[in-house]
Design a protein around this motif. Structure first.
Motif, mmCIF file in Angstrom:
data_model
loop_
_atom_site.group_PDB
_atom_site.id
_atom_site.type_symbol
_atom_site.label_atom_id
_atom_site.label_comp_id
_atom_site.label_asym_id
_atom_site.label_seq_id
_atom_site.Cartn_x
_atom_site.Cartn_y
_atom_site.Cartn_z
ATOM 1 N N UNK A 114 0.840 -1.200 0.000
ATOM 2 C CA UNK A 114 0.000 0.000 0.000
ATOM 3 C C UNK A 114 0.873 1.248 0.000
ATOM 4 N N UNK A 115 1.969 1.237 0.777
ATOM 5 C CA UNK A 115 2.883 2.387 0.790
ATOM 6 C C UNK A 115 3.465 2.627 -0.595
ATOM 7 N N UNK A 116 3.845 1.522 -1.278
ATOM 8 C CA UNK A 116 4.372 1.665 -2.639
ATOM 9 C C UNK A 116 3.308 2.225 -3.570
ATOM 10 N N UNK A 119 2.914 5.915 -2.879
ATOM 11 C CA UNK A 119 4.030 6.667 -3.483
ATOM 12 C C UNK A 119 3.846 6.785 -4.999
ATOM 13 N N UNK A 120 3.408 5.688 -5.623
ATOM 14 C CA UNK A 120 3.200 5.703 -7.077
ATOM 15 C C UNK A 120 2.081 6.684 -7.433
ATOM 16 N N UNK A 121 0.998 6.681 -6.627
ATOM 17 C CA UNK A 121 -0.102 7.614 -6.881
ATOM 18 C C UNK A 121 0.350 9.060 -6.680
ATOM 19 N N UNK A 122 1.185 9.302 -5.656
ATOM 20 C CA UNK A 122 1.718 10.653 -5.442
ATOM 21 C C UNK A 122 2.537 11.103 -6.642
ATOM 22 N N UNK A 123 3.360 10.183 -7.168
ATOM 23 C CA UNK A 123 4.185 10.524 -8.334
ATOM 24 C C UNK A 123 3.295 10.843 -9.539
ATOM 25 N N UNK A 124 2.266 9.978 -9.725
ATOM 26 C CA UNK A 124 1.362 10.210 -10.858
ATOM 27 C C UNK A 124 0.601 11.538 -10.692
ATOM 28 N N UNK A 125 0.209 11.838 -9.431
ATOM 29 C CA UNK A 125 -0.489 13.104 -9.182
ATOM 30 C C UNK A 125 0.453 14.280 -9.464
ATOM 31 N N UNK A 126 1.723 14.150 -9.062
ATOM 32 C CA UNK A 126 2.695 15.227 -9.307
ATOM 33 C C UNK A 126 2.901 15.404 -10.806
#
Length: 162
Positions: A114-116, A119-126
């Motif tokens: 879930x943490x990964x 992080x992936x969703x944060x990167x995609x959002x950025x």
């Protein structure tokens, strides 16, 4: 050899010159015979009673021995049950600890996944924000550019010529 009532009855005494009165001796002997017979009967009854009591005592001793053995067996069985219960409890505790460890490990693995994903969703959002900002900035630049005035002016001219 013990004296019997018949021995007393058949006993003959020698007669002497001034001996005892024969009838009185015979009466006394008869009394002795009766008492002796009574004592013999009483002795036999007491022996029979004693034999009966001894049998009962032996039976009670046997029962006592059986009860003692039963108590010992029951105590050993109770100790064995107690020991088995402790072993079973330890086994259950160990199994529960293994399950707890497995559950904790699975939770840690899921948490890591879930943490990964976060992080992936944060990167995609950025990346999305950056692209969206770039698009908006490009649109603003387009709005600020002189080309827009030219487009607007030719549209106004075309509108006024009509």
């Amino acid at each position: 050899m013990p004296l019997t009532p018949l021995d007393i009855h058949n006993k003959e005494f020698k007669r002497g010159f001034r001996g005892y009165d024969e009838d009185e001796v015979n009466e006394f002997l008869d009394l002795i015979i009766k008492d002796y017979e009574a004592l013999i009967r009483e002795n036999k009854e007491q022996q029979n009673q004693m034999a009966t009591l001894q049998e009962r005592l032996d039976r009670f001793a046997n029962i006592e021995e059986t009860l003692s053995k039963t108590i010992i067996v029951a105590q050993e069985a109770a100790d064995e049950v107690k020991s088995n219960s402790k072993k079973e409890a330890q086994l259950i505790i160990r199994e529960a600890e293994k399950n707890a460890d497995r559950i904790v490990n699975e939770a840690l693995v899921k948490s890591g996944k879930i943490s990964l994903e976060i992080e992936e969703l944060k990167k995609q959002a950025a990346i999305y924000r950056t692209r969206f900002r770039t698009l908006l900035e490009a649109q603003l630049e387009l709005l600020k550019s002189d080309d827009w005035d030219v487009i607007q002016g030719s549209s106004a001219q075309a509108y006024s010529e009509r």
